[in-house]
Design a protein around this motif. Structure first.
Motif, PDB file in Angstrom:
ATOM      1  N   PRO A   1       0.804  -1.232   0.000  1.00  0.00           N
ATOM      2  CA  PRO A   1       0.000   0.000   0.000  1.00  0.00           C
ATOM      3  C   PRO A   1       0.831   1.273   0.000  1.00  0.00           C
ATOM      4  O   PRO A   1       1.839   1.378   0.704  1.00  0.00           O
ATOM      5  CB  PRO A   1      -0.818  -0.122   1.290  1.00  0.00           C
ATOM      6  CG  PRO A   1      -0.064  -1.083   2.140  1.00  0.00           C
ATOM      7  CD  PRO A   1       0.589  -2.042   1.212  1.00  0.00           C
TER       8      PRO A   1
ATOM      9  N   GLY B   1      -2.595   6.368  -1.616  1.00  0.00           N
ATOM     10  CA  GLY B   1      -3.586   5.645  -2.402  1.00  0.00           C
ATOM     11  C   GLY B   1      -4.701   5.026  -1.602  1.00  0.00           C
ATOM     12  O   GLY B   1      -5.514   4.276  -2.151  1.00  0.00           O
ATOM     13  N   ASN B   2      -4.764   5.311  -0.298  1.00  0.00           N
ATOM     14  CA  ASN B   2      -5.845   4.759   0.515  1.00  0.00           C
ATOM     15  C   ASN B   2      -6.253   5.765   1.584  1.00  0.00           C
ATOM     16  O   ASN B   2      -5.438   6.575   2.049  1.00  0.00           O
ATOM     17  CB  ASN B   2      -5.440   3.427   1.141  1.00  0.00           C
ATOM     18  CG  ASN B   2      -4.271   3.553   2.095  1.00  0.00           C
ATOM     19  OD1 ASN B   2      -4.447   3.812   3.282  1.00  0.00           O
ATOM     20  ND2 ASN B   2      -3.034   3.392   1.589  1.00  0.00           N
TER      21      ASN B   2
ATOM     22  N   GLU C   1      -4.295   6.233   4.802  1.00  0.00           N
ATOM     23  CA  GLU C   1      -2.893   6.623   4.652  1.00  0.00           C
ATOM     24  C   GLU C   1      -1.971   5.548   5.224  1.00  0.00           C
ATOM     25  O   GLU C   1      -0.957   5.818   5.847  1.00  0.00           O
ATOM     26  CB  GLU C   1      -2.632   7.975   5.323  1.00  0.00           C
ATOM     27  CG  GLU C   1      -3.439   9.100   4.700  1.00  0.00           C
ATOM     28  CD  GLU C   1      -3.244  10.427   5.396  1.00  0.00           C
ATOM     29  OE1 GLU C   1      -3.243  10.435   6.640  1.00  0.00           O
ATOM     30  OE2 GLU C   1      -3.085  11.445   4.695  1.00  0.00           O
TER      31      GLU C   1
ATOM     32  N   VAL D   1      -8.194  -5.419   5.539  1.00  0.00           N
ATOM     33  CA  VAL D   1      -8.670  -4.283   4.738  1.00  0.00           C
ATOM     34  C   VAL D   1      -9.766  -3.534   5.488  1.00  0.00           C
ATOM     35  O   VAL D   1      -9.750  -2.298   5.580  1.00  0.00           O
ATOM     36  CB  VAL D   1      -9.183  -4.761   3.365  1.00  0.00           C
ATOM     37  CG1 VAL D   1      -9.872  -3.616   2.630  1.00  0.00           C
ATOM     38  CG2 VAL D   1      -8.032  -5.318   2.528  1.00  0.00           C
TER      39      VAL D   1
ATOM     40  N   THR E   1      -8.861   0.195   6.855  1.00  0.00           N
ATOM     41  CA  THR E   1      -9.370   1.292   6.015  1.00  0.00           C
ATOM     42  C   THR E   1     -10.851   1.585   6.214  1.00  0.00           C
ATOM     43  O   THR E   1     -11.390   2.458   5.533  1.00  0.00           O
ATOM     44  CB  THR E   1      -9.146   0.962   4.530  1.00  0.00           C
ATOM     45  OG1 THR E   1      -9.955  -0.174   4.182  1.00  0.00           O
ATOM     46  CG2 THR E   1      -7.689   0.631   4.263  1.00  0.00           C
TER      47      THR E   1
ATOM     48  N   ALA F   1     -13.111  -0.174   5.209  1.00  0.00           N
ATOM     49  CA  ALA F   1     -13.728  -0.534   3.934  1.00  0.00           C
ATOM     50  C   ALA F   1     -14.641  -1.724   4.164  1.00  0.00           C
ATOM     51  O   ALA F   1     -14.229  -2.872   4.014  1.00  0.00           O
ATOM     52  CB  ALA F   1     -12.658  -0.869   2.903  1.00  0.00           C
TER      53      ALA F   1
ATOM     54  N   SER G   1     -17.062   2.696  -4.010  1.00  0.00           N
ATOM     55  CA  SER G   1     -15.879   2.000  -4.526  1.00  0.00           C
ATOM     56  C   SER G   1     -15.956   1.835  -6.040  1.00  0.00           C
ATOM     57  O   SER G   1     -14.966   2.039  -6.752  1.00  0.00           O
ATOM     58  CB  SER G   1     -15.757   0.641  -3.844  1.00  0.00           C
ATOM     59  OG  SER G   1     -14.695  -0.101  -4.400  1.00  0.00           O
TER      60      SER G   1
ATOM     61  N   GLN H   1     -15.133   5.005  -7.749  1.00  0.00           N
ATOM     62  CA  GLN H   1     -13.703   5.272  -7.702  1.00  0.00           C
ATOM     63  C   GLN H   1     -12.949   4.431  -8.723  1.00  0.00           C
ATOM     64  O   GLN H   1     -12.048   4.936  -9.414  1.00  0.00           O
ATOM     65  CB  GLN H   1     -13.170   4.988  -6.295  1.00  0.00           C
ATOM     66  CG  GLN H   1     -11.691   5.294  -6.134  1.00  0.00           C
ATOM     67  CD  GLN H   1     -11.191   4.938  -4.738  1.00  0.00           C
ATOM     68  OE1 GLN H   1     -11.690   4.022  -4.106  1.00  0.00           O
ATOM     69  NE2 GLN H   1     -10.192   5.670  -4.276  1.00  0.00           N
TER      70      GLN H   1
ATOM     71  N   SER I   1     -10.387  -3.851  -8.191  1.00  0.00           N
ATOM     72  CA  SER I   1      -9.751  -2.835  -7.345  1.00  0.00           C
ATOM     73  C   SER I   1      -8.257  -3.120  -7.184  1.00  0.00           C
ATOM     74  O   SER I   1      -7.445  -2.198  -7.099  1.00  0.00           O
ATOM     75  CB  SER I   1     -10.438  -2.782  -5.979  1.00  0.00           C
ATOM     76  OG  SER I   1     -10.129  -3.919  -5.192  1.00  0.00           O
TER      77      SER I   1
ATOM     78  N   VAL J   1      -4.782  -0.801  -9.129  1.00  0.00           N
ATOM     79  CA  VAL J   1      -3.502  -0.361  -8.567  1.00  0.00           C
ATOM     80  C   VAL J   1      -2.364  -0.636  -9.552  1.00  0.00           C
ATOM     81  O   VAL J   1      -1.463   0.180  -9.743  1.00  0.00           O
ATOM     82  CB  VAL J   1      -3.232  -1.072  -7.224  1.00  0.00           C
ATOM     83  CG1 VAL J   1      -1.846  -0.710  -6.699  1.00  0.00           C
ATOM     84  CG2 VAL J   1      -4.307  -0.717  -6.200  1.00  0.00           C
TER      85      VAL J   1
END
Length: 318
Positions: free
Chosen positions: A120, A124-125, A128, A200, A204, A206, A217, A220, A266, A270
């Motif tokens: 990671p 990008g998340n 952080e 995850v 996050t 999420a 999501s 995004q 997803s 990346v």
């Protein structure tokens, strides 16, 4: 009695003196066969066996160097330059492997992207999050070509200048088997990340089962696809078309990332920042051969096809 004692003492003294005199004469006289005086011993040689290389330490060092490159910002040059930025000797050019639950990796570039580009980036998340340290907690290598390991990847908030900088986050764990080529580079690997979905969600926030999170999501992913996959790599006519198509697909979880689902896309989104020509099809409508449904257990038990050896032989000492 007194005379006899005096005679004996006198005889003993005489004999002792005679021995001393004879010894002195021997030492002082030239000796025809005496060895020359040595001022220093001459150099000499002896049979020495070559020191056996410590293959266990070599294999440990290789694995340690690999995981060190997952630590932020050590992974940034590899994300920017791809395989050219990976130090020589870590992975064979013929390397192939599997990482559950992400997928099979059948080339050098595929493998280095998994190990380094998927680590990671804090930018990008939303959390952080970044890998800021690692520890190989278990390791075994009973022969030159094979090793096994357990590693903890320690994660933290990366936000320099802010109060939460380096705030600890839940760690990741990876269990792996490794096979090395004759030069000590990784030729095959089979790794597993337990509880990836929990990591995850905990790290996050999420919550992949939440409808609102899923919708955000997808928006995004579609926005990122439109920005990165352009020209010959274009996958959708518009963001709206992408959102409509992906909203009709299963969302999936990070414990089952293989499939025609959103979680798989997803992950490959990346990787579009590294090789868009390779990974843009994976986030597109067809899944590009990666984000496609494969019946269990074909995906997890394709050892012979992946490694070119019968199942059970790749990571055995011979």
């Amino acid at each position: 009695m007194l005379r006899r004692s005096k005679f004996n003492l006198t005889s003993l003294a005489a004999r002792t003196w005679a021995l001393v005199l004879a010894l002195a004469l021997f030492l002082l006289a030239p000796q025809a066969h005496a060895l020359p005086t040595q001022t220093a011993w001459p150099p000499h040689s002896k049979s020495v066996r070559p020191q056996r290389p410590c293959f266990a330490q070599r294999n440990f060092n290789t694995i340690s160097r690999i995981y060190n490159l997952t630590v932020y910002p050590n992974n940034v040059p590899i994300i920017q330059a791809g395989g050219a930025a990976v130090p020589r000797g870590l992975f064979s050019q013929d390397v192939v492997g599997r990482v559950d639950p992400v997928g099979n990796f059948t080339s050098f570039e595929d493998s280095i992207e998994y190990f380094f580009a998927l680590a990671p980036l804090p930018t990008g998340n939303a959390a952080e999050a970044a890998i800021t340290g690692y520890q190989i907690t278990e390791f075994s290598s009973q022969c030159r070509d094979v090793a096994s390991s357990v590693v903890y990847l320690y994660c933290s908030v990366w936000n320099p200048g802010q109060a939460d900088h380096l705030k600890p986050l839940p760690p990741l764990k990876q269990v792996a088997f490794w096979r090395f080529d004759k030069h000590g580079a990784v030729l095959y690997y089979d790794a597993w990340i337990p509880n990836l979905n929990s990591w995850v969600q905990t790290t996050t926030a999420a919550y992949v089962g939440d409808a609102a999170y899923q919708a955000a999501s997808i928006e995004q992913i579609c926005g990122g696809t439109q920005a990165r996959c352009t020209g010959a790599n274009t996958q959708w006519n518009s963001t709206a078309e992408c959102v409509a198509a992906l909203s009709a697909k299963p969302y999936g979880t990070y414990d089952e990332a293989w499939g025609d689902n959103i979680v798989c896309r997803s992950i490959h989104l990346v990787l579009t920042q590294v090789r868009p020509d390779v990974h843009c099809p994976h986030v597109g409508p067809t899944g590009g051969g990666k984000c496609v449904d494969i019946a269990y257990p074909e995906n997890y038990f394709s050892d012979e096809e992946l490694y070119g050896q019968p199942a059970g032989e790749t990571f055995m000492c011979k």
